[in-house]
Design an enzyme around this catalytic site. Structure first.
Site, mmCIF file in Angstrom:
data_model
loop_
_atom_site.group_PDB
_atom_site.id
_atom_site.type_symbol
_atom_site.label_atom_id
_atom_site.label_comp_id
_atom_site.label_asym_id
_atom_site.label_seq_id
_atom_site.Cartn_x
_atom_site.Cartn_y
_atom_site.Cartn_z
ATOM 1 C CB ILE A 36 15.164 20.313 98.237
ATOM 2 C CG1 ILE A 36 15.466 20.228 99.753
ATOM 3 C CG2 ILE A 36 14.175 21.428 97.950
ATOM 4 C CD1 ILE A 36 16.241 21.422 100.295
ATOM 5 C CE1 TYR A 52 15.024 13.605 98.401
ATOM 6 C CE2 TYR A 52 15.486 11.265 98.152
ATOM 7 C CZ TYR A 52 14.698 12.368 97.877
ATOM 8 O OH TYR A 52 13.575 12.231 97.090
ATOM 9 C CB ILE A 79 5.792 13.983 91.995
ATOM 10 C CG1 ILE A 79 6.852 13.133 91.280
ATOM 11 C CG2 ILE A 79 4.801 13.089 92.728
ATOM 12 C CD1 ILE A 79 7.776 12.361 92.219
ATOM 13 C CG ASN A 119 5.013 16.435 96.190
ATOM 14 O OD1 ASN A 119 5.420 15.390 95.699
ATOM 15 N ND2 ASN A 119 5.277 17.629 95.629
HETATM 16 P P1 NDP Z 1 10.444 19.031 91.912
HETATM 17 O O1 NDP Z 1 11.791 19.575 92.196
HETATM 18 O O2 NDP Z 1 10.022 18.817 90.500
HETATM 19 O O3 NDP Z 1 9.326 19.948 92.624
HETATM 20 C C1 NDP Z 1 9.456 20.233 93.988
HETATM 21 C C2 NDP Z 1 8.278 21.046 94.466
HETATM 22 O O4 NDP Z 1 8.441 21.264 95.878
HETATM 23 C C3 NDP Z 1 8.200 22.420 93.836
HETATM 24 O O5 NDP Z 1 6.840 22.813 93.707
HETATM 25 C C4 NDP Z 1 8.906 23.305 94.859
HETATM 26 O O6 NDP Z 1 8.491 24.670 94.815
HETATM 27 C C5 NDP Z 1 8.440 22.656 96.147
HETATM 28 N N1 NDP Z 1 9.330 22.937 97.267
HETATM 29 C C6 NDP Z 1 10.651 22.652 97.392
HETATM 30 N N2 NDP Z 1 11.115 23.097 98.572
HETATM 31 C C7 NDP Z 1 10.070 23.675 99.211
HETATM 32 C C8 NDP Z 1 9.911 24.348 100.453
HETATM 33 N N3 NDP Z 1 10.936 24.511 101.310
HETATM 34 N N4 NDP Z 1 8.689 24.843 100.765
HETATM 35 C C9 NDP Z 1 7.643 24.696 99.922
HETATM 36 N N5 NDP Z 1 7.720 24.058 98.738
HETATM 37 C C10 NDP Z 1 8.925 23.575 98.384
HETATM 38 O O7 NDP Z 1 10.369 17.661 92.743
HETATM 39 P P2 NDP Z 1 9.738 16.241 92.358
HETATM 40 O O8 NDP Z 1 8.383 16.417 91.793
HETATM 41 O O9 NDP Z 1 10.719 15.450 91.627
HETATM 42 O O10 NDP Z 1 9.631 15.574 93.823
HETATM 43 C C11 NDP Z 1 8.452 15.676 94.610
HETATM 44 C C12 NDP Z 1 8.619 14.802 95.847
HETATM 45 O O11 NDP Z 1 8.845 13.454 95.457
HETATM 46 C C13 NDP Z 1 9.822 15.200 96.709
HETATM 47 O O12 NDP Z 1 9.499 15.041 98.069
HETATM 48 C C14 NDP Z 1 10.882 14.203 96.294
HETATM 49 O O13 NDP Z 1 11.830 14.012 97.299
HETATM 50 C C15 NDP Z 1 10.031 12.963 96.054
HETATM 51 N N6 NDP Z 1 10.625 11.984 95.174
HETATM 52 C C16 NDP Z 1 10.986 12.301 93.881
HETATM 53 C C17 NDP Z 1 11.519 11.344 93.060
HETATM 54 C C18 NDP Z 1 11.891 11.621 91.642
HETATM 55 O O14 NDP Z 1 12.420 10.711 90.999
HETATM 56 N N7 NDP Z 1 11.635 12.784 91.107
HETATM 57 C C19 NDP Z 1 11.740 9.973 93.533
HETATM 58 C C20 NDP Z 1 11.312 9.740 94.879
HETATM 59 C C21 NDP Z 1 10.778 10.721 95.658
HETATM 60 P P3 NDP Z 1 9.124 25.682 93.701
HETATM 61 O O15 NDP Z 1 8.451 25.307 92.404
HETATM 62 O O16 NDP Z 1 8.761 27.031 94.180
HETATM 63 O O17 NDP Z 1 10.601 25.421 93.673
#
Ligand code: NDP
Length: 241
Positions: A85, A147, A14, A82
């Site tokens: 995890i 979460y 996202i 955004n």
């Molecule tokens: P992804 O797992 O596809 O991507 C997560 C991103 O966050 C990556 O760029 C990752 O970095 C980064 N990230 C994770 N942990 C950290 C940290 N501690 N510090 C810095 N960066 C971090 O996630 P999504 O795109 O699916 O989700 C994005 C957001 O949307 C999240 O907050 C999620 O909770 C929320 N969400 C998602 C839904 C879904 O259906 N997918 C539904 C509802 C909410 P790296 O690439 O280095 O791992």
């Protein structure tokens, strides 16, 4: 000069869609990420958007990361929280570590990042803080006590901060996505997807990352200046709150 937008977790899923949509709107965009260097490099190669590595759960790292972004692009005017995890487990099996990792990243990360840009926004009398919560923070979800608590916390955080930012020209809002087609969903078993998840979504499909990105672009715009403390639910009708 174009406004500077910083998208945490902006190199994948996202967040990548949000980074690209903001760039298409004319913003100068920086994306942060946690540790997946290959994905971040591929994202930068494909888009030209610079990616910066730090852990949003670490306050000092956020401070240094924001300073690096601001030295490269200028003051951050749009912050998109955004990064997130999951560490799912039924509560009787959830470990303190699973609890802490999710709270530290998904909730404390909002404090850390927002705190590092807040005074600058106050001084410049403009800011947009947009955080990505989740439908599961609105309605709860089995095996996601950590979460759901963090994502519900994101909404409370936003409502409190919106009151503090209002007179300083800073709006603070949440987008609460339903199930979105990203790698985070890849862990879900196909039979659960077909028999549990899809039937619960009135529009009959997962959302696309670009559909969440459009919400963020709207909330970042000058035209959204009267919207603050709000939760924009984008979930295909799954939860009507
Ligand atoms: P992804 O797992 O596809 O991507 C997560 C991103 O966050 C990556 O760029 C990752 O970095 C980064 N990230 C994770 N942990 C950290 C940290 N501690 N510090 C810095 N960066 C971090 O996630 P999504 O795109 O699916 O989700 C994005 C957001 O949307 C999240 O907050 C999620 O909770 C929320 N969400 C998602 C839904 C879904 O259906 N997918 C539904 C509802 C909410 P790296 O690439 O280095 O791992």
């Amino acid at each position: 000069m174009a406004r500077v937008a910083l998208v945490t977790g902006g190199s994948r899923g996202i967040g990548a869609a949000i980074s690209k949509a903001l760039m298409a709107e004319g913003y100068q965009v920086a994306a942060s990420y946690a540790g997946n260097d290959a994905a971040a490099q591929a994202f930068t190669d494909a888009t030209g958007i610079r990616a910066f590595k730090w852990n949003v759960a670490d306050y000092e790292a956020c401070k240094a990361g924001v300073a690096e972004v601001e030295a490269a692009l200028g003051p951050v005017e749009i912050l998109v929280n955004n990064a997130g995890i999951t560490r799912d487990a039924p509560f009787h099996r959830m470990t303190p570590q699973q609890w802490r990792e999710v709270i530290d990243t998904n909730l404390t990360g909002l404090f850390n990042m927002t705190h590092c840009v807040w005074n600058g926004m106050r001084e410049r009398k403009f800011g947009r803080v947009i955080s990505i919560s989740s439908i599961n923070g609105q309605k709860g979800q089995f095996a996601q006590a950590n979460y759901a608590a963090a994502k519900a916390g994101d909404i409370g955080f936003t409502k409190a901060l919106a009151q503090e930012g209002a007179r300083a020209g800073i709006t603070v809002n949440v987008v609460a996505p339903g199930y979105i087609n990203t790698e985070m969903m890849a862990g879900i078993k196909p039979e659960v997807m077909d028999t549990v998840i899809l039937p619960a979504i009135p529009v009959g499909r997962l959302g696309e990352p670009e559909e969440i990105a459009r919400c963020v672009v709207f909330l970042a715009s000058d035209g959204a200046g009267f919207i603050t403390g709000s939760t924009l639910s984008a979930n295909g009708g799954q939860y009507m709150a």
